[in-house]
Design a protein around this motif. Structure first.
Motif, PDB file in Angstrom:
ATOM      1  N   ALA A 116       0.851  -1.185   0.000  1.00 30.42           N
ATOM      2  CA  ALA A 116       0.000   0.000   0.000  1.00 30.42           C
ATOM      3  C   ALA A 116       0.889   1.237   0.000  1.00 30.42           C
ATOM      4  CB  ALA A 116      -0.917   0.010   1.222  1.00 30.42           C
ATOM      5  N   HIS A 117       0.368   2.312  -0.486  1.00 30.75           N
ATOM      6  CA  HIS A 117       1.101   3.584  -0.451  1.00 30.75           C
ATOM      7  C   HIS A 117       0.113   4.726  -0.481  1.00 30.75           C
ATOM      8  CE1 HIS A 117       0.553   4.025  -4.908  1.00 30.75           C
ATOM      9  NE2 HIS A 117       0.637   2.702  -4.866  1.00 30.75           N
ATOM     10  N   ALA A 118       0.457   5.834   0.162  1.00 31.73           N
ATOM     11  CA  ALA A 118      -0.470   6.965   0.241  1.00 31.73           C
ATOM     12  C   ALA A 118       0.273   8.217   0.680  1.00 31.73           C
ATOM     13  CB  ALA A 118      -1.604   6.661   1.225  1.00 31.73           C
ATOM     14  N   ALA A 119      -0.271   9.354   0.307  1.00 36.14           N
ATOM     15  CA  ALA A 119       0.155  10.663   0.799  1.00 36.14           C
ATOM     16  C   ALA A 119      -1.012  11.280   1.551  1.00 36.14           C
ATOM     17  CB  ALA A 119       0.595  11.556  -0.347  1.00 36.14           C
ATOM     18  N   GLY A 120      -0.729  12.233   2.413  1.00 31.48           N
ATOM     19  CA  GLY A 120      -1.801  12.864   3.173  1.00 31.48           C
ATOM     20  C   GLY A 120      -1.278  14.020   3.984  1.00 31.48           C
ATOM     21  N   ASP A 121      -2.155  14.593   4.804  1.00 30.53           N
ATOM     22  CA  ASP A 121      -1.787  15.758   5.599  1.00 30.53           C
ATOM     23  C   ASP A 121      -1.020  15.391   6.863  1.00 30.53           C
ATOM     24  OD1 ASP A 121      -2.989  17.522   3.819  1.00 30.53           O
ATOM     25  OD2 ASP A 121      -4.942  17.356   4.795  1.00 30.53           O
ATOM     26  N   ALA A 135      -1.602   6.447   7.524  1.00 29.11           N
ATOM     27  CA  ALA A 135      -1.713   5.088   8.058  1.00 29.11           C
ATOM     28  C   ALA A 135      -3.074   4.490   7.754  1.00 29.11           C
ATOM     29  CB  ALA A 135      -1.454   5.091   9.562  1.00 29.11           C
ATOM     30  N   ASP A 136      -4.130   5.266   7.959  1.00 29.18           N
ATOM     31  CA  ASP A 136      -5.485   4.770   7.690  1.00 29.18           C
ATOM     32  C   ASP A 136      -5.658   4.420   6.222  1.00 29.18           C
ATOM     33  OD1 ASP A 136      -6.172   5.052  10.339  1.00 29.18           O
ATOM     34  OD2 ASP A 136      -7.193   6.986  10.075  1.00 29.18           O
ATOM     35  N   ALA A 137      -5.133   5.278   5.334  1.00 30.07           N
ATOM     36  CA  ALA A 137      -5.277   5.032   3.898  1.00 30.07           C
ATOM     37  C   ALA A 137      -4.538   3.757   3.496  1.00 30.07           C
ATOM     38  CB  ALA A 137      -4.754   6.227   3.104  1.00 30.07           C
ATOM     39  N   CYS A 138      -3.334   3.555   4.040  1.00 34.08           N
ATOM     40  CA  CYS A 138      -2.564   2.347   3.701  1.00 34.08           C
ATOM     41  C   CYS A 138      -3.264   1.100   4.233  1.00 34.08           C
ATOM     42  CB  CYS A 138      -1.156   2.451   4.264  1.00 34.08           C
ATOM     43  SG  CYS A 138      -0.076   3.611   3.366  1.00 34.08           S
ATOM     44  N   LEU A 139      -3.758   1.162   5.450  1.00 27.64           N
ATOM     45  CA  LEU A 139      -4.434  -0.001   6.027  1.00 27.64           C
ATOM     46  C   LEU A 139      -5.722  -0.315   5.283  1.00 27.64           C
ATOM     47  CD1 LEU A 139      -3.780   0.806   9.777  1.00 27.64           C
ATOM     48  CD2 LEU A 139      -2.798  -1.087   8.464  1.00 27.64           C
ATOM     49  N   ASP A 140      -6.415   0.709   4.804  1.00 28.81           N
ATOM     50  CA  ASP A 140      -7.619   0.475   3.998  1.00 28.81           C
ATOM     51  C   ASP A 140      -7.265  -0.249   2.704  1.00 28.81           C
ATOM     52  OD1 ASP A 140      -9.249   1.643   5.868  1.00 28.81           O
ATOM     53  OD2 ASP A 140      -9.403   3.576   4.841  1.00 28.81           O
ATOM     54  N   GLN A 141      -6.114   0.120   2.103  1.00 33.07           N
ATOM     55  CA  GLN A 141      -5.700  -0.552   0.861  1.00 33.07           C
ATOM     56  C   GLN A 141      -5.348  -2.015   1.108  1.00 33.07           C
ATOM     57  OE1 GLN A 141      -2.645   1.668  -1.371  1.00 33.07           O
ATOM     58  NE2 GLN A 141      -3.370   3.527  -0.384  1.00 33.07           N
ATOM     59  N   LEU A 142      -4.756  -2.292   2.253  1.00 33.08           N
ATOM     60  CA  LEU A 142      -4.411  -3.684   2.564  1.00 33.08           C
ATOM     61  C   LEU A 142      -5.659  -4.524   2.759  1.00 33.08           C
ATOM     62  CD1 LEU A 142      -1.455  -3.231   5.087  1.00 33.08           C
ATOM     63  CD2 LEU A 142      -1.302  -3.936   2.708  1.00 33.08           C
TER      64      LEU A 142
END
Length: 373
Positions: free
Chosen positions: A7-12, A18-25
């Motif tokens: 998973a990979h993500a950018a954010g504020d 972390a939430d975005a990466c865990l959602d992708q997993l």
């Protein structure tokens, strides 16, 4: 063995990422037992909390990785923003051994802790990350490489405009840390130089520290001008960032060489200054680095790996130079898209390093790709 999850993500902030990466997993395989984590330096001060959150959410306790000014994932690069890329791998329970920061080439304590496992499991390769602020030496890299059956390490030095961390279960500053993979873990690795020789091999016939005085018995600057050609020789100010020095590696069966910067020229005395110590009798070649040669060499490396694959990689780690990426290949994640277009849409994470490690040497301007098969 199953394909890795990534998973990979950018954010504020780190929580959003972390939430975005865990959602992708979505689902963490029960057999996942080693995590790879790379974050941009904008997240360096939050890395401890981010890592703790990922450990709790995934149940994976063993992690390796580093901070980078840029990071990468399959077909994607991140710069100048908080971002993370993570991958979860499945290995035999005794198929890897994570180790924390080593600070010098005296590995007695390392041997006492890991020597029995090394003797039994005969690791072929280690993925390592170093702290450039602690002056990780080639002697340390060579000493650790000798603990593997193949004498082979891959990885790179962390990069940051602030605090520099590497990850080996927890956070570390200083030295060299990472993971050794046991014999039987399927691995392929190659490096791309990103440069192309433009002249013949020359012999350093006189040198002092990092100053080359003569090549093949002639003033070094005269030889440089001959090799780069008349057009560039008329305006030597144009060669910065384009012309480099290559130091061929004795015994290499692939024509491998270490790339070093040109740091100065003396037209009066005919001298050439290089960003490394120069030794009389050593071979030297001049080489050029531009977008075309970088793409061609990366294509060569990827096709060589593709020819050895019997199926899609389970996952991969890419450690590439800060001077590559958008600075050399252009915008829109061109370097990572070239990898994806050739090898397919497989899980890949990595970072932009302050020096790259392959076999038992510290390189510059290279991309080191390691695949788990």
């Amino acid at each position: 063995m199953h394909p890795f999850r990534f998973a990979h993500a950018a954010g504020d902030d780190w929580r959003e990422i972390a939430d975005a990466c865990l959602d992708q997993l979505a689902r963490v395989p029960a057999a996942a037992n080693l995590g790879f984590l790379y974050v941009t330096d904008a997240l360096a001060e939050d890395l401890d909390e981010l890592l703790a959150q990922l450990k709790d959410a995934t149940g994976v306790r063993a992690w390796v990785g580093a901070v980078g000014i840029g990071i990468c994932a399959t077909g994607t690069e991140y710069y100048e923003e908080p971002a993370a890329a993570l991958m979860l791998g499945e290995f035999p329970p005794d198929g890897f051994r994570v180790f924390p920061g080593l600070v010098d080439e005296d590995l007695d304590a390392f041997d006492a802790r890991h020597g029995e496992w090394i003797a039994e499991r005969r690791p072929n390769l280690g993925l390592v990350h170093g702290d450039p602020t602690s002056g990780v030496s080639e002697d340390l890299i060579k000493a650790l490489a000798q603990r593997t059956a193949a004498g082979f390490l891959v990885g790179g030095l962390a990069s940051s405009r602030g605090t520099t961390y590497t990850i080996a279960n927890g956070l570390h500053q200083g030295g060299l840390s990472g993971v050794l993979f046991a014999e039987g873990v399927g691995l392929l690795t190659r490096l791309s130089q990103g440069c192309s020789p433009i002249g013949p091999h020359r012999t350093i016939t006189k040198a002092q520290r990092n100053i080359v005085m003569t090549l093949d018995g002639r003033p070094a600057l005269d030889v440089l001008k001959e090799d780069i050609g008349e057009v560039l020789s008329r305006d030597l100010m144009r060669i910065g960032g384009y012309i480099f020095v290559g130091l061929p590696i004795t015994g290499s069966d692939t024509g491998d060489y270490l790339v070093r910067n040109l740091v100065g020229l003396d037209p009066t005395e005919g001298l050439v200054a290089v960003g490394d110590l120069m030794e009389q009798g050593r071979s030297l070649i001049f080489c050029r680095r531009d977008t075309g040669t970088a793409r061609e060499d990366l294509d060569r490396m990827l096709k060589a790996l593709a020819g050895r694959l019997t199926g899609p990689p389970r996952g991969g780690v890419y450690c590439t130079c800060l001077g590559r990426g958008v600075n050399l290949f252009g915008p829109d994640s061109a370097e990572l898209r070239q990898i994806r277009d050739t090898l397919g849409d497989f899980p890949l994470v990595g970072f932009y390093a302050n020096g790259e490690i392959s076999r038992d040497r510290l390189y510059g301007y290279t991309g080191v790709l390691t695949l788990f098969t």
